[in-house]
Write a protein that holds these residues in place. Structure first.
Motif, PDB file in Angstrom:
ATOM      1  N   VAL A  75       4.484  -9.344  -8.969  1.00  0.00           N
ATOM      2  CA  VAL A  75       5.554  -9.131  -9.845  1.00  0.00           C
ATOM      3  C   VAL A  75       5.348  -8.165 -10.734  1.00  0.00           C
ATOM      4  CG1 VAL A  75       6.380 -11.413  -9.486  1.00  0.00           C
ATOM      5  CG2 VAL A  75       4.471 -11.084 -11.040  1.00  0.00           C
ATOM      6  N   ASP A  76       3.914  -7.659 -11.158  1.00  0.00           N
ATOM      7  CA  ASP A  76       3.764  -6.676 -12.287  1.00  0.00           C
ATOM      8  C   ASP A  76       4.058  -5.162 -11.600  1.00  0.00           C
ATOM      9  OD1 ASP A  76       1.415  -6.188 -10.904  1.00  0.00           O
ATOM     10  OD2 ASP A  76       0.386  -7.166 -12.291  1.00  0.00           O
ATOM     11  N   GLY A  77       4.622  -4.869 -10.668  1.00  0.00           N
ATOM     12  CA  GLY A  77       4.582  -3.804 -10.014  1.00  0.00           C
ATOM     13  C   GLY A  77       3.195  -3.187  -9.109  1.00  0.00           C
ATOM     14  N   THR A  78       2.503  -3.863  -9.183  1.00  0.00           N
ATOM     15  CA  THR A  78       1.134  -3.279  -8.263  1.00  0.00           C
ATOM     16  C   THR A  78       1.464  -3.625  -6.825  1.00  0.00           C
ATOM     17  OG1 THR A  78      -0.398  -4.491  -9.927  1.00  0.00           O
ATOM     18  CG2 THR A  78      -1.343  -3.959  -7.898  1.00  0.00           C
ATOM     19  N   ILE A  79       1.074  -2.782  -6.113  1.00  0.00           N
ATOM     20  CA  ILE A  79       1.197  -2.810  -4.586  1.00  0.00           C
ATOM     21  C   ILE A  79      -0.153  -2.608  -3.921  1.00  0.00           C
ATOM     22  CG2 ILE A  79       2.618  -2.121  -2.459  1.00  0.00           C
ATOM     23  CD1 ILE A  79       4.477  -0.649  -4.451  1.00  0.00           C
ATOM     24  N   LYS A  80      -0.529  -3.534  -3.112  1.00  0.00           N
ATOM     25  CA  LYS A  80      -1.735  -3.189  -2.311  1.00  0.00           C
ATOM     26  C   LYS A  80      -1.493  -3.037  -0.971  1.00  0.00           C
ATOM     27  CE  LYS A  80      -6.237  -5.092  -2.124  1.00  0.00           C
ATOM     28  NZ  LYS A  80      -7.401  -5.141  -3.070  1.00  0.00           N
ATOM     29  N   PHE A  81      -2.386  -2.135  -0.381  1.00  0.00           N
ATOM     30  CA  PHE A  81      -2.100  -1.750   1.160  1.00  0.00           C
ATOM     31  C   PHE A  81      -3.302  -2.135   1.766  1.00  0.00           C
ATOM     32  CE2 PHE A  81       0.791   0.890  -1.163  1.00  0.00           C
ATOM     33  CZ  PHE A  81       2.112   0.823  -0.382  1.00  0.00           C
ATOM     34  N   ALA A  82      -3.107  -2.734   2.898  1.00  0.00           N
ATOM     35  CA  ALA A  82      -4.348  -2.696   3.932  1.00  0.00           C
ATOM     36  C   ALA A  82      -4.010  -1.692   5.110  1.00  0.00           C
ATOM     37  CB  ALA A  82      -4.766  -4.130   4.647  1.00  0.00           C
ATOM     38  N   TRP A  83      -5.127  -0.806   5.220  1.00  0.00           N
ATOM     39  CA  TRP A  83      -4.774   0.421   6.370  1.00  0.00           C
ATOM     40  C   TRP A  83      -5.680   0.033   7.657  1.00  0.00           C
ATOM     41  CZ3 TRP A  83      -0.883   3.135   4.851  1.00  0.00           C
ATOM     42  CH2 TRP A  83      -0.650   3.094   3.399  1.00  0.00           C
ATOM     43  N   GLU A  92      -8.666  -0.721   1.996  1.00  0.00           N
ATOM     44  CA  GLU A  92      -7.479  -0.875   0.878  1.00  0.00           C
ATOM     45  C   GLU A  92      -7.439   0.297  -0.044  1.00  0.00           C
ATOM     46  OE1 GLU A  92      -8.950  -5.514   0.941  1.00  0.00           O
ATOM     47  OE2 GLU A  92      -9.021  -4.425  -0.849  1.00  0.00           O
ATOM     48  N   SER A  93      -6.095  -0.046  -0.446  1.00  0.00           N
ATOM     49  CA  SER A  93      -5.946   0.962  -1.508  1.00  0.00           C
ATOM     50  C   SER A  93      -4.628   0.280  -2.600  1.00  0.00           C
ATOM     51  CB  SER A  93      -5.120   2.381  -1.258  1.00  0.00           C
ATOM     52  OG  SER A  93      -5.239   2.674   0.132  1.00  0.00           O
ATOM     53  N   VAL A  94      -4.550   0.581  -3.721  1.00  0.00           N
ATOM     54  CA  VAL A  94      -3.737   0.086  -4.696  1.00  0.00           C
ATOM     55  C   VAL A  94      -2.718   1.103  -5.316  1.00  0.00           C
ATOM     56  CG1 VAL A  94      -3.475  -1.697  -6.407  1.00  0.00           C
ATOM     57  CG2 VAL A  94      -5.375  -1.799  -4.915  1.00  0.00           C
ATOM     58  N   VAL A  95      -1.579   0.692  -5.522  1.00  0.00           N
ATOM     59  CA  VAL A  95      -0.545   1.444  -6.427  1.00  0.00           C
ATOM     60  C   VAL A  95      -0.588   0.442  -7.727  1.00  0.00           C
ATOM     61  CG1 VAL A  95       1.708   2.496  -6.969  1.00  0.00           C
ATOM     62  CG2 VAL A  95       0.806   2.178  -4.552  1.00  0.00           C
ATOM     63  N   ILE A  96      -0.937   1.317  -8.802  1.00  0.00           N
ATOM     64  CA  ILE A  96      -1.037   0.559 -10.013  1.00  0.00           C
ATOM     65  C   ILE A  96       0.128   0.980 -11.036  1.00  0.00           C
ATOM     66  CG2 ILE A  96      -2.317  -0.456 -12.319  1.00  0.00           C
ATOM     67  CD1 ILE A  96      -5.017   0.165 -10.023  1.00  0.00           C
ATOM     68  N   SER A  97       1.132   0.439 -11.379  1.00  0.00           N
ATOM     69  CA  SER A  97       1.844   0.886 -12.424  1.00  0.00           C
ATOM     70  C   SER A  97       1.808   0.464 -13.736  1.00  0.00           C
ATOM     71  CB  SER A  97       3.571   0.282 -12.114  1.00  0.00           C
ATOM     72  OG  SER A  97       3.602   0.715 -10.790  1.00  0.00           O
ATOM     73  N   ALA A  98       1.339   1.009 -14.801  1.00  0.00           N
ATOM     74  CA  ALA A  98       1.113   0.695 -16.174  1.00  0.00           C
ATOM     75  C   ALA A  98       1.615   1.696 -17.080  1.00  0.00           C
ATOM     76  CB  ALA A  98      -0.323   0.477 -16.233  1.00  0.00           C
ATOM     77  N   LEU A 140      -1.440   9.937   1.051  1.00  0.00           N
ATOM     78  CA  LEU A 140      -0.261  10.324   1.863  1.00  0.00           C
ATOM     79  C   LEU A 140       0.614   9.122   2.165  1.00  0.00           C
ATOM     80  CD1 LEU A 140       1.043  12.495   3.219  1.00  0.00           C
ATOM     81  CD2 LEU A 140      -0.067  12.232   5.154  1.00  0.00           C
ATOM     82  N   GLY A 141      -0.223   8.003   2.550  1.00  0.00           N
ATOM     83  CA  GLY A 141       0.367   6.958   3.246  1.00  0.00           C
ATOM     84  C   GLY A 141       1.154   6.164   1.968  1.00  0.00           C
ATOM     85  N   MET A 142       0.570   6.073   0.730  1.00  0.00           N
ATOM     86  CA  MET A 142       1.100   5.484  -0.200  1.00  0.00           C
ATOM     87  C   MET A 142       2.264   6.338  -0.472  1.00  0.00           C
ATOM     88  SD  MET A 142      -1.617   3.585  -2.688  1.00  0.00           S
ATOM     89  CE  MET A 142      -2.975   4.754  -2.497  1.00  0.00           C
ATOM     90  N   LEU A 143       2.283   7.407  -0.799  1.00  0.00           N
ATOM     91  CA  LEU A 143       3.274   8.350  -1.017  1.00  0.00           C
ATOM     92  C   LEU A 143       4.529   8.121  -0.244  1.00  0.00           C
ATOM     93  CD1 LEU A 143       1.738  11.721  -2.025  1.00  0.00           C
ATOM     94  CD2 LEU A 143       2.616  10.181  -3.676  1.00  0.00           C
ATOM     95  N   ARG A 144       4.320   7.833   1.123  1.00  0.00           N
ATOM     96  CA  ARG A 144       5.444   7.649   2.128  1.00  0.00           C
ATOM     97  C   ARG A 144       5.924   6.299   1.757  1.00  0.00           C
ATOM     98  NH1 ARG A 144       2.195   9.542   7.465  1.00  0.00           N
ATOM     99  NH2 ARG A 144       3.203  11.514   7.707  1.00  0.00           N
ATOM    100  N   HIS A 145       5.208   5.430   1.454  1.00  0.00           N
ATOM    101  CA  HIS A 145       5.678   3.986   1.350  1.00  0.00           C
ATOM    102  C   HIS A 145       6.389   3.399  -0.052  1.00  0.00           C
ATOM    103  CE1 HIS A 145       3.848   3.085   5.081  1.00  0.00           C
ATOM    104  NE2 HIS A 145       4.363   1.911   5.044  1.00  0.00           N
ATOM    105  N   ILE A 146       5.921   4.287  -1.071  1.00  0.00           N
ATOM    106  CA  ILE A 146       6.514   4.038  -2.226  1.00  0.00           C
ATOM    107  C   ILE A 146       7.725   4.948  -2.474  1.00  0.00           C
ATOM    108  CG2 ILE A 146       4.535   3.079  -3.504  1.00  0.00           C
ATOM    109  CD1 ILE A 146       4.074   5.452  -4.925  1.00  0.00           C
ATOM    110  N   GLY A 147       7.961   5.748  -1.603  1.00  0.00           N
ATOM    111  CA  GLY A 147       9.362   6.613  -1.465  1.00  0.00           C
ATOM    112  C   GLY A 147       9.572   7.363  -2.650  1.00  0.00           C
ATOM    113  N   THR A 148      10.745   7.974  -3.052  1.00  0.00           N
ATOM    114  CA  THR A 148      11.145   8.902  -3.676  1.00  0.00           C
ATOM    115  C   THR A 148      11.073   8.700  -5.043  1.00  0.00           C
ATOM    116  OG1 THR A 148      13.528   8.419  -3.235  1.00  0.00           O
ATOM    117  CG2 THR A 148      12.684  10.227  -2.086  1.00  0.00           C
ATOM    118  N   GLY A 149      10.748   7.362  -5.613  1.00  0.00           N
ATOM    119  CA  GLY A 149      10.840   7.293  -7.085  1.00  0.00           C
ATOM    120  C   GLY A 149       9.739   8.063  -7.776  1.00  0.00           C
TER     121      GLY A 149
END
Ligand code: SF4
Length: 345
Positions: A75-83, A92-98, A140-149
């Motif tokens: 809910v806080d915008g964090t996205i976690k990926f398992a590759w 694993e990698s994580v997108v952290i929004s802060a 690269l994978g995270m850039l693809r998944h989080i899209g154009t924002g």
């Protein structure tokens, strides 16, 4: 013979590859630029290559693609990926929004051999080093998944593994991540975190200009050796000396991460010791309340106590922040999502 993994080569290496085949160097440069475009799927898209050359590129080498095995949104915008990696292992990698910025936290090894007692990844043991296509490939994978924002600006090597134990591959991925024909991140926005491999810290300072973070966790050798075996090889005096020598560009500071463990490293006396230990090093201290997760051995101190610990550091004029726990509703601590996936097998 093994086929070349194009995404594991830097721009210069692909230029050499082209020359070795009797092609002009710019073909290597073009190939490098193609394989790091988020929209790139296969060699048939390289319309600036003659058909015969495209066919040869496809036959000579391959592209490592990471498969998304799990994606969790907090809910806080964090996205976690398992590759899923080509050999079936998982990282694993994580997108952290802060504070209006996105930071990508990436892994450098599958598992880790460093054995820090409080760490989930350590409990997996060490499986293998990641190669550059798998390290930069997470970005690269995270850039693809989080899209154009909004494009992420920061990258931290704070996921699974000890980056400096996989020095050559990490350095090569930094070159790929910062190449303007590659993923085009700023060197100043990349931070490598280490538990304290002294020779490699010194080497990193000579080889590149990335930010350095030290996973410190204790201001005295006795406590640190209890929770971080690396301290037996490189005790604090050597580690601190390396930090003093680390080449920092203007206005940069070394980040010291300090996971607070109740009754182990959180006394106010230890906070005073910490202020003395770091004296003279341009530093910021990141206090991390222990994420209790699945490890019953350690507890997080009460919040009021963490504030007192922070105050001691601030009174000594250190920049000391308390890291907000991100992704508490998902498995955001390093190694947690992997453990869950494994539990499902
Ligand atoms: S904290 Fe970092 S270095 Fe220590 S075991 Fe975990 S992943 Fe490895």
């Amino acid at each position: 013979m093994d086929r070349i993994d194009y995404r594991s080569l830097t721009r210069e290496e692909l230029e050499d590859w082209a020359r070795d085949l009797g092609l002009p160097a710019f073909r290597g440069r073009q190939l490098f630029s193609w394989v790091w475009r988020p929209g790139f799927q296969d060699f048939s898209q390289m319309t600036d290559f003659p058909k015969t050359l495209r066919k040869m590129v496809a036959e000579e080498g391959m592209l490592t693609e990471l498969q998304v095995l799990a994606e969790q949104h907090s809910v806080d915008g964090t996205i976690k990926f398992a590759w899923g990696l080509p050999d079936g292992l998982v990282v694993e990698s994580v997108v952290i929004s802060a504070r209006g910025h996105k930071t990508l936290c990436i892994s450098s090894q599958v598992g880790c051999a460093m054995g820090c007692r409080f760490c989930n990844t350590a409990r997996m043991g060490f499986h293998r080093h990641l190669v550059p296509s798998e390290i930069a490939g997470q970005v690269l994978g995270m850039l693809r998944h989080i899209g154009t924002g909004e494009r992420p600006t920061n990258i931290v090597f704070m996921g699974m593994g000890e980056p400096l134990a996989n020095y050559a591959n990490v350095l090569k991925s930094i070159h790929i991540l910062t190449d303007d024909l590659g993923l085009n991140f700023s060197l100043r926005r990349i931070t490598v975190s280490t538990c304290g491999l002294v020779p490699e810290i010194l080497r990193l300072g000579r080889d590149t200009d990335v930010g350095l973070a030290i996973s410190l966790q204790a201001p005295d050798d006795k406590t640190r050796s209890q929770i971080m075996p690396i301290n037996l090889h490189y005790p604090l005096p050597r580690l601190i000396e390396a930090c003093h020598s680390y080449r920092l560009s203007r206005r940069r500071r070394i980040t010291f991460e300090y996971v607070l463990l109740a009754g182990i490293n959180d006394s106010l006396e230890q906070a005073y010791l910490l202020t003395r230990l770091l004296r003279g090093i341009p530093s910021k201290i990141n206090l991390i309340p222990y994420n209790e997760g699945s490890n019953p051995l350690f507890k997080c101190p009460p919040h009021e106590h963490i504030l007192l610990f922070q105050q001691v550091l601030r009174d000594a004029n250190y920049s000391a922040t308390i890291r907000k726990t991100r992704g508490q509703d998902i498995s955001a601590a390093c190694g947690q999502l992997y453990a869950e996936l494994k539990g499902r097998d």
